[in-house]
Design a protein around this motif. Structure first.
Motif, short mmCIF file in Angstrom:
data_model
loop_
_atom_site.label_atom_id
_atom_site.label_comp_id
_atom_site.label_asym_id
_atom_site.label_seq_id
_atom_site.Cartn_x
_atom_site.Cartn_y
_atom_site.Cartn_z
N PRO A 198 0.81 -1.23 0.00
CA PRO A 198 0.00 0.00 0.00
C PRO A 198 0.84 1.28 0.00
O PRO A 198 0.32 2.35 -0.31
N ASP A 199 2.13 1.17 0.34
CA ASP A 199 2.98 2.36 0.40
C ASP A 199 3.74 2.61 -0.89
O ASP A 199 4.34 3.67 -1.06
N PHE A 200 3.72 1.64 -1.79
CA PHE A 200 4.36 1.82 -3.09
C PHE A 200 3.46 2.66 -3.98
O PHE A 200 2.24 2.54 -3.95
N ARG A 201 4.04 3.52 -4.82
CA ARG A 201 3.26 4.44 -5.66
C ARG A 201 3.32 3.99 -7.11
O ARG A 201 4.28 4.30 -7.82
N PRO A 202 2.30 3.29 -7.59
CA PRO A 202 2.28 2.85 -8.99
C PRO A 202 2.24 4.03 -9.95
O PRO A 202 1.71 5.10 -9.63
N GLY A 203 2.80 3.83 -11.12
CA GLY A 203 2.77 4.85 -12.16
C GLY A 203 3.93 5.82 -12.12
O GLY A 203 4.06 6.66 -13.01
N ALA A 204 4.78 5.71 -11.10
CA ALA A 204 5.85 6.70 -10.94
C ALA A 204 6.87 6.65 -12.07
O ALA A 204 7.43 7.69 -12.44
N LEU A 205 7.10 5.46 -12.64
CA LEU A 205 8.10 5.37 -13.70
C LEU A 205 7.66 6.08 -14.98
O LEU A 205 8.48 6.33 -15.86
N ALA A 206 6.38 6.41 -15.08
CA ALA A 206 5.89 7.14 -16.23
C ALA A 206 6.14 8.64 -16.12
O ALA A 206 5.90 9.39 -17.07
N GLU A 207 6.61 9.07 -14.95
CA GLU A 207 6.88 10.49 -14.73
C GLU A 207 8.28 10.84 -15.23
O GLU A 207 9.23 10.06 -15.06
N ASP A 208 8.42 12.02 -15.81
CA ASP A 208 9.73 12.48 -16.24
C ASP A 208 10.63 12.72 -15.03
O ASP A 208 10.16 13.10 -13.95
N VAL A 209 11.91 12.49 -15.21
CA VAL A 209 12.88 12.82 -14.17
C VAL A 209 12.91 14.35 -14.01
O VAL A 209 12.96 15.07 -15.01
N PRO A 210 12.85 14.85 -12.77
CA PRO A 210 12.92 16.31 -12.57
C PRO A 210 14.14 16.91 -13.26
O PRO A 210 15.26 16.42 -13.10
N ALA A 211 13.91 17.97 -14.03
CA ALA A 211 14.98 18.54 -14.85
C ALA A 211 16.15 19.03 -14.01
O ALA A 211 17.32 18.84 -14.40
N ALA A 212 15.86 19.64 -12.86
CA ALA A 212 16.95 20.17 -12.03
C ALA A 212 17.82 19.03 -11.48
O ALA A 212 19.05 19.17 -11.40
#
Length: 281
Positions: A160-174
């Protein structure tokens, strides 16, 4: 010390993120581990227990997740200094990370001054393309991209603490820019031994990414045959942990010493020579 059942059951409660060697075992070093997108400390319980068995303390520092806040608000100097103060003489303190955690470890290395860097699954700046038909398809694709280990897939699916879908997010540019700057040819992270670990079949970030960083950092590189993105929790997790311990043992004696065991691949069958190259793009 964190304990997690081997069967695929939810990781309940707030994970402590600390795995200690047994009381009668001398601490041989400390690994400060930074999780990646969607992850939390408990995801690395298996890796933490395995290194603790070999005498290495594994700690997930209580700092903001990689890329969630500006870099100047993430202090890794304190955790590195604290680990060094409490470690026995000659025990190295290594800053490690997976996915965006690897970028954060690299970006913070010059200021935090660890004895070594362990960079796993270094990501590309832009998320891998893909247009799943449904949310279920998207989750299935993410599990396949992360790991081929059935046990770990089961743990993630029930966590329940894992966040699905995170790998679809771009790496923060900074964050990506800071890591690139740290590995720049004109001002590399000097005097710090580096181990880069990457899956040869990583669909999130091609092996070419790992090769590029490894070359610029003069790092040791381990490509895991048929490995996916979460190399510390993939099917070859035992072999990968063994490769990490071998590198840590070398750090204890001094990075100038040759490796006691020479390997060219961690885990699985011996691939065709071109299989390790993956997608060169």
């Amino acid at each position: 010390m964190t304990t997690t059942a081997a069967s695929p059951v939810p990781l309940t409660g707030p994970p402590s993120g600390v795995w200690e060697p047994a009381a009668d075992v001398t601490v041989r070093g400390t690994v400060l581990l930074l999780p990646g997108r969607g992850e939390h400390p408990g995801v690395y319980a298996r890796f933490g227990r395995r290194l603790a068995f070999d005498g290495y303390r594994v700690v997930v520092p209580a700092v903001p997740a990689a890329g969630s806040v500006p870099l100047d608000r993430v202090d890794l100097t304190g955790p590195v200094a604290e680990a060094r103060e409490t470690a026995p003489p000659g025990a190295p303190v290594v800053l490690a990370g997976s996915d965006t955690g690897a970028l954060l470890a690299l970006a913070a290395a010059r200021k935090a001054a660890p004895d070594g860097l362990l960079l796993v699954g270094l990501p590309t700046t832009v998320a891998a393309p893909g247009t799943p038909d449904t949310a279920d398809d998207e989750w299935t694709d993410e599990l396949v991209a992360r790991t081929s280990c059935p046990a770990h897939r089961g743990l993630l699916a029930a966590d329940p603490d894992f966040r699905p879908g995170a790998l679809a997010e771009d790496v923060p540019a900074a964050l990506a820019r800071a890591a690139e700057d740290a590995a720049a040819d004109d001002v590399p992270v000097s005097g710090v031994p580096v181990l880069v670990v990457h899956g040869s079949a990583d669909p999130v970030s091609p092996p070419a990414t790992a090769r590029r960083f490894a070359k610029r950092l003069a790092a040791d590189l381990v490509l895991v045959a048929d490995g996916r993105h979460d190399a510390l929790n993939d099917a070859a997790h035992r072999s990968v942990a063994a490769a990490v311990v071998q590198w840590l043992e070398r750090l204890r004696g001094g990075p100038h010493l040759p490796a006691q065991i020479v390997t060219t691949d961690a885990g699985g069958r011996t691939p065709h020579p071109r299989a390790l190259e993956g997608n060169p793009a």
